[in-house]
Design a protein around this motif. Structure first.
Motif, short mmCIF file in Angstrom:
data_model
loop_
_atom_site.label_atom_id
_atom_site.label_comp_id
_atom_site.label_asym_id
_atom_site.label_seq_id
_atom_site.Cartn_x
_atom_site.Cartn_y
_atom_site.Cartn_z
N PHE A 148 -0.92 6.89 -13.65
CA PHE A 148 -2.22 7.29 -14.16
C PHE A 148 -3.05 6.08 -14.56
CE2 PHE A 148 -1.32 11.87 -15.50
CZ PHE A 148 -2.29 12.38 -14.64
N LEU A 149 -4.35 6.14 -14.29
CA LEU A 149 -5.32 5.19 -14.82
C LEU A 149 -6.20 5.92 -15.83
CD1 LEU A 149 -6.59 3.41 -11.57
CD2 LEU A 149 -4.77 2.65 -13.11
N THR A 150 -6.48 5.28 -16.95
CA THR A 150 -7.37 5.89 -17.93
C THR A 150 -8.32 4.84 -18.47
OG1 THR A 150 -7.51 7.13 -20.00
CG2 THR A 150 -5.76 5.51 -19.82
N SER A 151 -9.50 5.28 -18.86
CA SER A 151 -10.51 4.34 -19.35
C SER A 151 -10.45 4.15 -20.85
CB SER A 151 -11.91 4.84 -18.96
OG SER A 151 -12.12 6.14 -19.47
N LYS A 152 -9.52 4.85 -21.51
CA LYS A 152 -9.41 4.68 -22.96
C LYS A 152 -7.95 4.78 -23.38
CE LYS A 152 -10.19 9.58 -24.02
NZ LYS A 152 -10.98 10.53 -24.79
N ASP A 153 -7.66 4.19 -24.54
CA ASP A 153 -6.30 4.21 -25.08
C ASP A 153 -6.13 5.50 -25.88
OD1 ASP A 153 -3.79 3.63 -25.91
OD2 ASP A 153 -4.40 2.13 -27.39
N ASP A 154 -5.77 6.57 -25.20
CA ASP A 154 -5.68 7.89 -25.81
C ASP A 154 -4.24 8.37 -25.78
OD1 ASP A 154 -5.78 10.66 -26.40
OD2 ASP A 154 -7.86 10.74 -25.75
N GLU A 155 -3.58 8.43 -26.95
CA GLU A 155 -2.18 8.82 -27.01
C GLU A 155 -1.98 10.25 -26.52
OE1 GLU A 155 -0.54 8.19 -30.83
OE2 GLU A 155 -0.71 6.00 -30.74
N LEU A 156 -2.98 11.13 -26.78
CA LEU A 156 -2.86 12.51 -26.33
C LEU A 156 -2.84 12.57 -24.82
CD1 LEU A 156 -2.78 15.53 -26.90
CD2 LEU A 156 -5.29 15.52 -27.00
N ASP A 157 -3.75 11.82 -24.17
CA ASP A 157 -3.76 11.76 -22.71
C ASP A 157 -2.42 11.26 -22.18
OD1 ASP A 157 -6.27 12.74 -22.37
OD2 ASP A 157 -7.22 10.83 -21.90
N GLU A 158 -1.90 10.23 -22.82
CA GLU A 158 -0.64 9.65 -22.36
C GLU A 158 0.49 10.66 -22.48
OE1 GLU A 158 2.33 5.85 -23.17
OE2 GLU A 158 0.38 5.97 -24.16
N ALA A 159 0.58 11.33 -23.62
CA ALA A 159 1.65 12.31 -23.83
C ALA A 159 1.55 13.45 -22.83
CB ALA A 159 1.59 12.84 -25.26
N LEU A 160 0.33 13.93 -22.60
CA LEU A 160 0.15 15.03 -21.65
C LEU A 160 0.51 14.59 -20.24
CD1 LEU A 160 -3.20 16.64 -22.86
CD2 LEU A 160 -0.93 17.68 -22.92
N GLY A 161 0.07 13.40 -19.87
CA GLY A 161 0.34 12.90 -18.52
C GLY A 161 1.83 12.74 -18.28
N LEU A 162 2.54 12.19 -19.25
CA LEU A 162 3.98 12.00 -19.09
C LEU A 162 4.71 13.33 -19.09
CD1 LEU A 162 4.34 8.89 -21.38
CD2 LEU A 162 4.58 8.93 -18.89
N ALA A 163 4.24 14.28 -19.91
CA ALA A 163 4.86 15.60 -19.93
C ALA A 163 4.68 16.31 -18.60
CB ALA A 163 4.27 16.43 -21.06
N LEU A 164 3.57 16.04 -17.92
CA LEU A 164 3.33 16.66 -16.62
C LEU A 164 4.13 16.01 -15.51
CD1 LEU A 164 -0.55 17.15 -16.81
CD2 LEU A 164 1.16 18.97 -16.67
N GLY A 165 4.69 14.84 -15.77
CA GLY A 165 5.54 14.21 -14.77
C GLY A 165 5.02 12.90 -14.21
N ASP A 201 4.79 8.92 -13.80
CA ASP A 201 5.85 7.91 -13.87
C ASP A 201 5.42 6.66 -14.61
OD1 ASP A 201 8.25 8.80 -11.99
OD2 ASP A 201 6.38 9.48 -11.10
N ASP A 202 4.11 6.44 -14.72
CA ASP A 202 3.64 5.27 -15.45
C ASP A 202 2.19 5.52 -15.83
OD1 ASP A 202 3.62 2.80 -16.64
OD2 ASP A 202 4.44 1.75 -14.91
N TYR A 203 1.65 4.60 -16.63
CA TYR A 203 0.36 4.80 -17.28
C TYR A 203 -0.28 3.44 -17.50
CZ TYR A 203 -2.59 7.69 -20.35
OH TYR A 203 -3.62 8.41 -20.90
N ILE A 204 -1.48 3.21 -16.99
CA ILE A 204 -2.16 1.92 -17.15
C ILE A 204 -3.58 2.17 -17.65
CG2 ILE A 204 -3.00 -0.16 -15.98
CD1 ILE A 204 -0.74 0.09 -14.02
N ALA A 205 -3.97 1.45 -18.69
CA ALA A 205 -5.30 1.61 -19.27
C ALA A 205 -6.30 0.67 -18.60
CB ALA A 205 -5.27 1.34 -20.77
#
Length: 237
Positions: free
Chosen positions: A78-95, A97-101
């Protein structure tokens, strides 16, 4: 075989710059600036890995991943334009594999892509060589669980279970020594290598998703135990 990477982002500048960087590294690249068109294409012709922007019009990256996971299991960053813990948690829960801001280093993104593909294909098509004497990873049986690391296949009581790369690594680490506890930090070290820094709550999200997948096959599944304040362990009984 040359790995294919799919890029989904509504920012054409990012699509152009990242696709050029990936092509320079030897990847095949498919780009989409519309998430609905990407959904159809990625289900019909899955890539080896996809990089998804979270903030997109019409269908955001979270919804796109949710729909993809109903049909596919290829790795997703996932790419995101902000450091949002909720977005990160949701994205990881959905499956995911990694997360880059954003803004992000293209060198970092390429390193993450290579790391994930290495884990998925240890005798890879990424240009790394193995010695002829290197043994194939042995299949592992733990009670009702069967894992074949060489083929990235998992079965529970004879039924196939589709796992992401990260989920597979976590389960493999737990099942390797049934009854022994692994802390969140230990599981993070196993699942996220190559200087990938994530919060230890990430492991909790992956464990919840693992349990949910196995309970879709066996509602009584309880082989992954939580030891509060300590970590997790696998019980093969």
């Amino acid at each position: 075989m040359t790995p294919t990477i799919a890029l989904v982002d509504d920012d054409r500048n990012i699509l152009t710059s990242v696709s050029i960087a990936l092509q320079t590294e030897g990847f095949l690249v498919r780009v989409y600036n519309d998430s609905e068109a990407a959904l159809r294409a990625l289900i019909d012709n899955p890539p080896e890995l996809a990089v998804l922007d979270i903030k997109m019009p019409r269908m955001d990256g979270m919804e796109l991943l949710r729909r993809l996971r109903e049909k596919t299991d290829f790795p997703v960053i996932f790419l995101t334009s902000k450091d949002d813990e909720l977005d990160e948690a949701l994205g990881l829960a959905l499956g995911a594999d990694d997360y880059i801001a954003k803004p992000f280093s293209q060198r970092l993104l390429i390193a993450r892509i290579r790391a994930i593909l290495r884990r998925l294909q240890p005798r890879d098509q990424m240009g790394t060589s193995t010695t002829p004497s290197e043994p194939e990873p042995e299949p592992m049986v733990r009670g009702k669980l069967e894992m074949d690391p060489g083929r990235h296949k998992v079965r529970w009581n004879g039924e196939p279970v589709t796992l992401t790369v990260t989920e597979f690594l976590i389960l493999e680490a737990l099942a390797m020594r049934p009854g022994f506890v692994k802390s969140r930090d230990q599981l993070l070290d196993i699942a996220y290598q190559d200087d990938v820094y994530v919060d230890d709550r990430t492991i909790d999200s992956h464990i919840k998703r693992l349990r949910r997948k196995f309970r879709q096959i066996d509602p009584q599944f309880d082989a992954i135990e939580t030891l509060y304040g300590v970590g997790y362990r696998f019980d093969e009984e």
